[in-house]
Design a protein around this motif. Structure first.
Motif, mmCIF file in Angstrom:
data_model
loop_
_atom_site.group_PDB
_atom_site.id
_atom_site.type_symbol
_atom_site.label_atom_id
_atom_site.label_comp_id
_atom_site.label_asym_id
_atom_site.label_seq_id
_atom_site.Cartn_x
_atom_site.Cartn_y
_atom_site.Cartn_z
ATOM 1 N N ASP A 77 0.861 -1.177 -0.196
ATOM 2 C CA ASP A 77 0.135 0.100 0.011
ATOM 3 C C ASP A 77 0.962 1.225 -0.109
ATOM 4 O O ASP A 77 1.901 1.231 0.436
ATOM 5 N N ALA A 83 -0.678 8.829 -0.263
ATOM 6 C CA ALA A 83 -1.979 8.280 -0.748
ATOM 7 C C ALA A 83 -2.861 9.664 -0.554
ATOM 8 O O ALA A 83 -3.595 10.256 -1.453
ATOM 9 N N ASP A 96 -9.564 4.527 -3.845
ATOM 10 C CA ASP A 96 -8.213 3.906 -3.822
ATOM 11 C C ASP A 96 -8.014 3.261 -5.075
ATOM 12 O O ASP A 96 -6.637 3.273 -5.493
ATOM 13 N N ARG A 100 -4.364 4.121 -7.069
ATOM 14 C CA ARG A 100 -3.443 3.117 -7.336
ATOM 15 C C ARG A 100 -3.131 3.255 -8.994
ATOM 16 O O ARG A 100 -1.912 2.888 -9.171
#
Length: 247
Positions: A77, A83, A96, A100
């Motif tokens: 992650d 993020a 998410d 990614r």
């Protein structure tokens, strides 16, 4: 307004006579080869002269995010600090999978253009499509864990193409494999070389690429490990010039 950056724009970069397109999500990868003397090298290549957009310019590997990029499996992650910055001011769904996709796109383009496979070994049985088959054939997955965000920049309005680009970085020890040819299967980049950041600044570069290299130099001097919590610049056009904010 960042007037210095505006003054740097070439005549071609100043042209604003095109339809005002919506920026497309894009990502580019700065692969950094660490050196003990601090003169880190970065991988760059020259865009083929047949390209309509920035022909002959030296750039980092990268390109537009494709819808399929959000469906590619990944290893690890993002660091929470990375993020959060990736989705900052993101237009549309802040998912998410979309976050990614920036790394998957950058890794995919780095393979296509420079022949490097950035990722980690995995026992996951999966079959990549297109150029991602090179990863699944080697049982590799793009890995989010070592990725760092260096900058974000949106192409000014009324340019032939517009991108909302995340400039990502990874140290070269994340390269799991490479093609023996020294370049990628797409042929989009020529003269792919490792260059010190100072050497890179002497090449024919898009203005934003030169600016990002300078930002990276300053950051490495202060933050050689690229701490995910470190603020990163965000460049976008407002009125008659660039605005630089920190994320």
């Amino acid at each position: 307004m960042n007037e210095f950056l505006v003054r740097r724009l070439s005549e071609t970069e100043r042209q604003m006579n095109n339809p005002n397109l919506r920026p497309k999500d894009a990502a580019t990868l700065l692969v950094l080869d660490r050196r003990e003397d601090g003169n880190h090298r970065v991988l760059m290549g020259r865009r083929h002269m047949r390209h309509r957009f920035m022909p002959g310019m030296f750039v980092f590997p990268g390109g537009r995010v494709d819808p399929a990029d959000s469906r590619v499996p990944v290893a690890g992650d993002y660091h929470p600090g990375v993020a959060g910055k990736l989705v900052h001011a993101m237009k549309g769904p802040k998912t998410d999978a979309r976050a990614r996709a920036f790394t998957v796109a950058a890794v995919r383009e780095t393979y296509e253009e420079a022949g490097l496979l950035v990722g980690s070994p995995s026992d996951l049985a999966w079959q990549g499509s297109g150029d991602m088959a090179a990863f699944s054939d080697r049982r590799l997955l793009p890995d989010l864990t070592p990725i760092r965000l260096i900058a974000r920049a949106i192409t000014p309005p009324r340019r032939p193409r517009r991108f909302d680009t995340r400039f990502l970085a990874v140290f070269a020890d994340a390269v799991a494999d490479r093609l023996p040819s020294g370049t990628g299967p797409s042929g989009e980049l020529e003269d792919v070389h490792w260059l010190t950041l100072q050497e890179a600044k002497s090449l024919e570069l898009p203005t934003i690429t030169l600016t990002i290299i300078e930002e990276l130099q300053a950051r490495l001097a202060d933050d050689p490990e690229l701490d995910p919590a470190h603020p990163v610049p965000f460049y976008y056009w407002r009125g008659k010039g660039f605005v630089r904010e920190e994320i």
